[in-house]
Every structure is written in C-alpha cells, then in structure tokens.
Design a protein around this motif. Structure first.
Motif, PDB file in Angstrom:
ATOM      1  N   LEU A   1      -0.401   4.939  -2.211  1.00  9.99           N
ATOM      2  CA  LEU A   1      -1.298   5.537  -1.234  1.00  9.99           C
ATOM      3  C   LEU A   1      -2.317   6.472  -1.881  1.00  9.99           C
ATOM      4  O   LEU A   1      -3.468   6.560  -1.433  1.00  9.99           O
ATOM      5  CB  LEU A   1      -0.499   6.295  -0.167  1.00  9.99           C
ATOM      6  CG  LEU A   1       0.155   5.461   0.933  1.00  9.99           C
ATOM      7  CD1 LEU A   1       0.858   6.358   1.940  1.00  9.99           C
ATOM      8  CD2 LEU A   1      -0.852   4.571   1.638  1.00  9.99           C
ATOM      9  N   THR A   2      -1.903   7.194  -2.918  1.00 15.85           N
ATOM     10  CA  THR A   2      -2.848   8.106  -3.567  1.00 15.85           C
ATOM     11  C   THR A   2      -4.008   7.341  -4.193  1.00 15.85           C
ATOM     12  O   THR A   2      -5.166   7.770  -4.102  1.00 15.85           O
ATOM     13  CB  THR A   2      -2.133   8.937  -4.642  1.00 15.85           C
ATOM     14  OG1 THR A   2      -1.445   8.058  -5.555  1.00 15.85           O
ATOM     15  CG2 THR A   2      -1.125   9.894  -4.017  1.00 15.85           C
TER      16      THR A   2
ATOM     17  N   VAL B   1      -0.550  -0.186   5.905  1.00 13.52           N
ATOM     18  CA  VAL B   1       0.800  -0.726   5.731  1.00 13.52           C
ATOM     19  C   VAL B   1       1.230  -1.482   6.979  1.00 13.52           C
ATOM     20  O   VAL B   1       1.840  -2.554   6.894  1.00 13.52           O
ATOM     21  CB  VAL B   1       1.806   0.404   5.424  1.00 13.52           C
ATOM     22  CG1 VAL B   1       3.211  -0.162   5.252  1.00 13.52           C
ATOM     23  CG2 VAL B   1       1.382   1.175   4.182  1.00 13.52           C
TER      24      VAL B   1
ATOM     25  N   GLU C   1      -5.122  10.023   4.756  1.00 14.65           N
ATOM     26  CA  GLU C   1      -3.737   9.560   4.667  1.00 14.65           C
ATOM     27  C   GLU C   1      -3.388   8.661   5.851  1.00 14.65           C
ATOM     28  O   GLU C   1      -2.688   7.660   5.701  1.00 14.65           O
ATOM     29  CB  GLU C   1      -2.777  10.756   4.626  1.00 14.65           C
ATOM     30  CG  GLU C   1      -2.799  11.520   3.315  1.00 14.65           C
ATOM     31  CD  GLU C   1      -1.750  12.611   3.287  1.00 14.65           C
ATOM     32  OE1 GLU C   1      -1.050  12.794   4.312  1.00 14.65           O
ATOM     33  OE2 GLU C   1      -1.618  13.275   2.257  1.00 14.65           O
TER      34      GLU C   1
ATOM     35  N   ALA D   1      -4.931   5.221   5.329  1.00  5.44           N
ATOM     36  CA  ALA D   1      -4.236   4.518   4.253  1.00  5.44           C
ATOM     37  C   ALA D   1      -2.862   4.046   4.713  1.00  5.44           C
ATOM     38  O   ALA D   1      -2.452   2.920   4.427  1.00  5.44           O
ATOM     39  CB  ALA D   1      -4.097   5.437   3.032  1.00  5.44           C
ATOM     40  N   ALA D   2      -2.154   4.909   5.436  1.00  4.73           N
ATOM     41  CA  ALA D   2      -0.837   4.528   5.937  1.00  4.73           C
ATOM     42  C   ALA D   2      -0.935   3.414   6.966  1.00  4.73           C
ATOM     43  O   ALA D   2      -0.055   2.548   7.053  1.00  4.73           O
ATOM     44  CB  ALA D   2      -0.132   5.740   6.541  1.00  4.73           C
TER      45      ALA D   2
ATOM     46  N   PRO E   1       0.803  -1.237   0.000  1.00  9.22           N
ATOM     47  CA  PRO E   1       0.000   0.000   0.000  1.00  9.22           C
ATOM     48  C   PRO E   1       0.831   1.281   0.000  1.00  9.22           C
ATOM     49  O   PRO E   1       0.333   2.334  -0.412  1.00  9.22           O
ATOM     50  CB  PRO E   1      -0.817  -0.107   1.303  1.00  9.22           C
ATOM     51  CG  PRO E   1      -0.778  -1.546   1.674  1.00  9.22           C
ATOM     52  CD  PRO E   1       0.558  -2.045   1.203  1.00  9.22           C
ATOM     53  N   ALA E   2       2.076   1.200   0.457  1.00 10.74           N
ATOM     54  CA  ALA E   2       2.864   2.417   0.660  1.00 10.74           C
ATOM     55  C   ALA E   2       3.139   3.165  -0.642  1.00 10.74           C
ATOM     56  O   ALA E   2       3.144   4.403  -0.663  1.00 10.74           O
ATOM     57  CB  ALA E   2       4.176   2.077   1.351  1.00 10.74           C
ATOM     58  N   SER E   3       3.386   2.432  -1.725  1.00  5.43           N
ATOM     59  CA  SER E   3       3.764   3.086  -2.972  1.00  5.43           C
ATOM     60  C   SER E   3       2.569   3.491  -3.818  1.00  5.43           C
ATOM     61  O   SER E   3       2.738   4.089  -4.883  1.00  5.43           O
ATOM     62  CB  SER E   3       4.675   2.163  -3.790  1.00  5.43           C
ATOM     63  OG  SER E   3       4.030   0.938  -4.040  1.00  5.43           O
TER      64      SER E   3
ATOM     65  N   VAL F   1      -5.032   4.336  -3.199  1.00  4.09           N
ATOM     66  CA  VAL F   1      -5.787   3.769  -2.080  1.00  4.09           C
ATOM     67  C   VAL F   1      -6.744   4.811  -1.499  1.00  4.09           C
ATOM     68  O   VAL F   1      -7.936   4.532  -1.265  1.00  4.09           O
ATOM     69  CB  VAL F   1      -4.831   3.250  -0.984  1.00  4.09           C
ATOM     70  CG1 VAL F   1      -5.609   2.812   0.241  1.00  4.09           C
ATOM     71  CG2 VAL F   1      -3.990   2.100  -1.523  1.00  4.09           C
ATOM     72  N   MET F   2      -6.244   6.017  -1.266  1.00  3.73           N
ATOM     73  CA  MET F   2      -7.082   7.068  -0.682  1.00  3.73           C
ATOM     74  C   MET F   2      -8.221   7.455  -1.617  1.00  3.73           C
ATOM     75  O   MET F   2      -9.358   7.646  -1.180  1.00  3.73           O
ATOM     76  CB  MET F   2      -6.219   8.289  -0.358  1.00  3.73           C
ATOM     77  CG  MET F   2      -5.277   8.082   0.824  1.00  3.73           C
ATOM     78  SD  MET F   2      -4.387   9.597   1.298  1.00  3.73           S
ATOM     79  CE  MET F   2      -3.296   9.821  -0.112  1.00  3.73           C
TER      80      MET F   2
END
Length: 413
Positions: A44-45, A62, A55, A58-59, A40-42, A47-48
C-alpha cells in the motif's frame, strides 16, 4: 431430470487419482486468485506514493473485485447453471488475466480510474472461478466426501492471501509493483487449463441433465433452508471480518504493540483456515456422518466463548493465542456452508445457490467492519467489538437451530 448419486461415467483404476488432480488444480486456482486479489494490500505504501492516492483509495483497490462479484454474483450464478461449468473455466481465467494486464498498464501510467475499472473487470472472472471451483469439488465426489472436498478446495483462498502477502513485496523488487498483477493473473490462466483438463476426465456426481427452469428458480427463492444457510454465511463472514479487520488496531491501542507486530500476530487468524476449513468438512463427513448443523453450531459457540475470553485477556500472548483459536473455530464452517446450501436444492440450481451464499458472505465482509467501527466510535471503547462478536455468534447459533439438516439426507427440499 438428474442422476443424484451416480457418476456420469464409470470409475476406473485412475478415478481416485483424477479426483485428487481435480481438487489440487482447483486449490491451486483459488491460491493464485487469492494472491491476485490481495496484491495491493502488502504494498500500500508503494501504491500510495506512486499513484498519489490516499490510504482509503489504495485500500479500496483491494476490494474492487469483491465489489464486482457482489453486484454480478446472482445473475452469473443463474447463467452458470445453464452451461457446462468446465467450459467457462479458461474463459473466466482469461477475463481475470485481461484485468490483471489492465492493472499493470493503469498502474504503470498512474491512471487510477482505469486501475479501478480493471480490478472490477477482473472481479467477474474471479467470481466465476470461485463458484465453478466449489461446484466442481462437490460434483466430483460422492455424498460422504463432498463437504471435505469443498472445504479443501476453499482453503486455497486463505493460502492465496498468505502467498500474496509474502510474495508480492519480493516480486515487486524484480518486476515493479504494477508487474505483480499479471504474474498472478498469468498463473491463474495457466492453472485453469489444468483444471479444465482434469474435470474433463474425472467421473462426476450430481450433474443435471437439464438447466434450471423458471419454476426451479422460484423453488429456490421459496426454500426457507436456503435462506437460513445464506444467513449463516452472512453472519459467519461478519464474525470472521470483525476480528480480521479490527484486532490489529485493538492490539496497538490497548497493548501498545507496534503496527508491524500486530499485523504479524493477526495474520495467524486467517492463516489457520488452511487447516481449519478442511477440518470442518472432514468432521462433518466422517465423524458426524454428513451432519452439517453440529459444525455450524460449534463454530458459533466457540467463537462466542473465545470473544468473551479475549475481552478479559490482560496479556498479548494470551490474547493472540485465543485469537488463533477463534480463527480455527470460525473457519470450521467456511467451506461447509457452500456444500450445505447445495444440498437443499436440485443440482440444476447449485451454481445459483452458491452464488447467493457467496454474495451474502462478501456483504457480511463489507458491512461488519463498518458497523464495528461505528460501534467503537459511539461507545468510545474497543471492548464493544467483543460484545458485537458475541451478538453475531448468538444470531448465528439461533439461525442454525432454526435450520434443517441437509447432509444426512441429500434429497432436495
């Protein structure tokens, strides 16, 4: 109770090849585990946008597997000491794969609570694979090569983070971002079969003939050196995450570097662990005749010195160079700490102590960035980060000074 140094079966001509195959399979396993965790980290946009979350939420996706590992870690470690480690590898991989399929379904349907739950569920499989991989690396090699083997297999984890950061956006273009989860989860399941097969054929050292008893567990809890290694692990990971989590912001705020550029620069910090972690084990085994404490001490001392130098840096180039070098020093001990803690106990407690150390490491990873943020907010300056890093390094050095040497004498304390 156990044969501390003799392999379970006689060495054959192909013994070395099977040892290499075992470590290679374990390394690949942790590679794909790391890639799954960081997925998910790369993105995130994406995902959100697709899930309609903040944010922070979403973070948090991870870190959900690590949260699960922290909660269930010690009981799982005790359980692993009572079963044949090889048999749980494909089961644990299946748990992670099932969680990754749940991720795909939940993300596709935008059901955030289910996505959180599936990530937590996958964390159970992740933790089992982590502990078993470390124990397999240790028991597959003789005492003079155990730290090297453990450190090599551990290096698959940061390599997996790098793979996830690079491959996830590209895979998302092909299968959609929810589909990336089961891609890496499926790879974990496939590689686990290879590790299961390799471990079944390789000669083993330090394997207990009886499971850990209640008396043995009490001995672990009373073992002062075990808790000192646990403290070293907590402090080492805390130091690692202070730099890993806050340096992008520091570069952006203090030097005007763009977010994209700062992320690229700071990515070098964990990436050097692919080489630094095995190097720490090799130095301990080969150069230092299985002594562990000098590597721990050098790691903390080097990090402290470089933190001071970074505070006084006035150019981005110098700061990034020092940051990369700090990544090398800090990660020399990661991998070695999991070998050292096993050397203070009977092999029947190996899974338990690796689990305790792992939980301590993840706790440090969670707690240190939060404390660092509070310190910045209170002091009103990012310079406090370097003072905090020096404090962690000093505490680590003091802990190492109080700890006995484990590797030179492999007899349990």
């Amino acid at each position: 109770m156990f044969d501390s140094e003799s392999p379970d079966t006689g060495d054959s001509t192909g013994g070395s090849a099977l040892q290499v195959a075992t470590i290679a399979a374990g390394w690949l396993l942790l590679l794909f585990v790391g890639a799954y965790l960081i997925t998910p980290a790369s993105i995130l946009t994406l995902v959100m946008a697709d899930l309609g979350v903040t944010e922070a939420t979403a973070a948090a996706l991870v870190s959900m597997p690590q949260v699960a590992a922290t909660v269930i870690g010690i009981p799982v470690g005790i359980y692993l000491d009572r079963v044949e480690a090889r048999t749980v590898v494909p089961i644990a991989a299946a748990i992670l794969f099932a969680g990754s399929v749940g991720d795909w379904f939940a993300a596709s349907e935008a059901v955030v609570p289910l996505l959180i739950g599936s990530r937590l569920f996958a964390g159970v499989g992740m933790f089992i694979l982590w502990v078993v991989s470390i124990n397999v690396a240790s028991s597959t090699f003789s005492p003079d090569r155990r730290a090297t083997a453990t450190s090599v297999i551990i290096s698959g984890y940061p390599a997996g983070y790098a793979l996830g950061q690079v491959a996830t956006p590209r895979l998302a273009e092909v299968v959609g971002w929810p589909g990336v989860f089961p891609v890496f989860g499926g790879a974990v399941l496939l590689v686990s079969l290879g590790l299961y097969a390799a471990v079944g054929r390789v000669s083993r050292y330090r394997t207990p003939t009886e499971p850990m008893s209640a008396v043995g567990f009490k001995k672990v809890l009373r073992n002062r050196n075990v808790w000192l290694v646990v403290a070293v692990t907590f402090l080492g990971y805390s130091l690692y995450m202070v730099f890993n989590s806050w340096m992008p912001t520091y570069l952006t705020r203090q030097f005007g570097v763009s977010i994209a550029e700062s992320g690229t620069f700071v990515a070098l910090f964990p990436a050097v662990g692919i080489l630094a972690r095995p190097a720490g084990g090799w130095l301990s085994d080969t150069v230092l005749a299985r002594r562990r404490r000098p590597v721990f001490a050098a790691s903390f001392a080097g990090a402290m010195t470089l933190a001071v130098a970074m505070f006084y840096s006035t150019t981005v180039a110098v700061l990034v160079s020092l940051l990369v070098l700090a990544g090398v020093f800090i990660q020399l001990q990661i991998g070695l700490m999991y070998q050292s803690v096993q050397e203070f106990v009977d092999p029947s407690a190996a899974g338990t102590v690796v689990s305790i150390a792992s939980v301590a490491g993840w706790l440090g990873s969670f707690v240190a960035p939060v404390v660092a943020g509070e310190l910045v907010a209170t002091a009103g300056t990012y310079g406090i980060l370097f003072a905090f890093a020096v404090g962690l390094g000093a505490a680590g050095g003091l802990t190492v000074w109080r700890m006995a040497e484990s590797g030179a004498d492999s007899t349990p304390a």
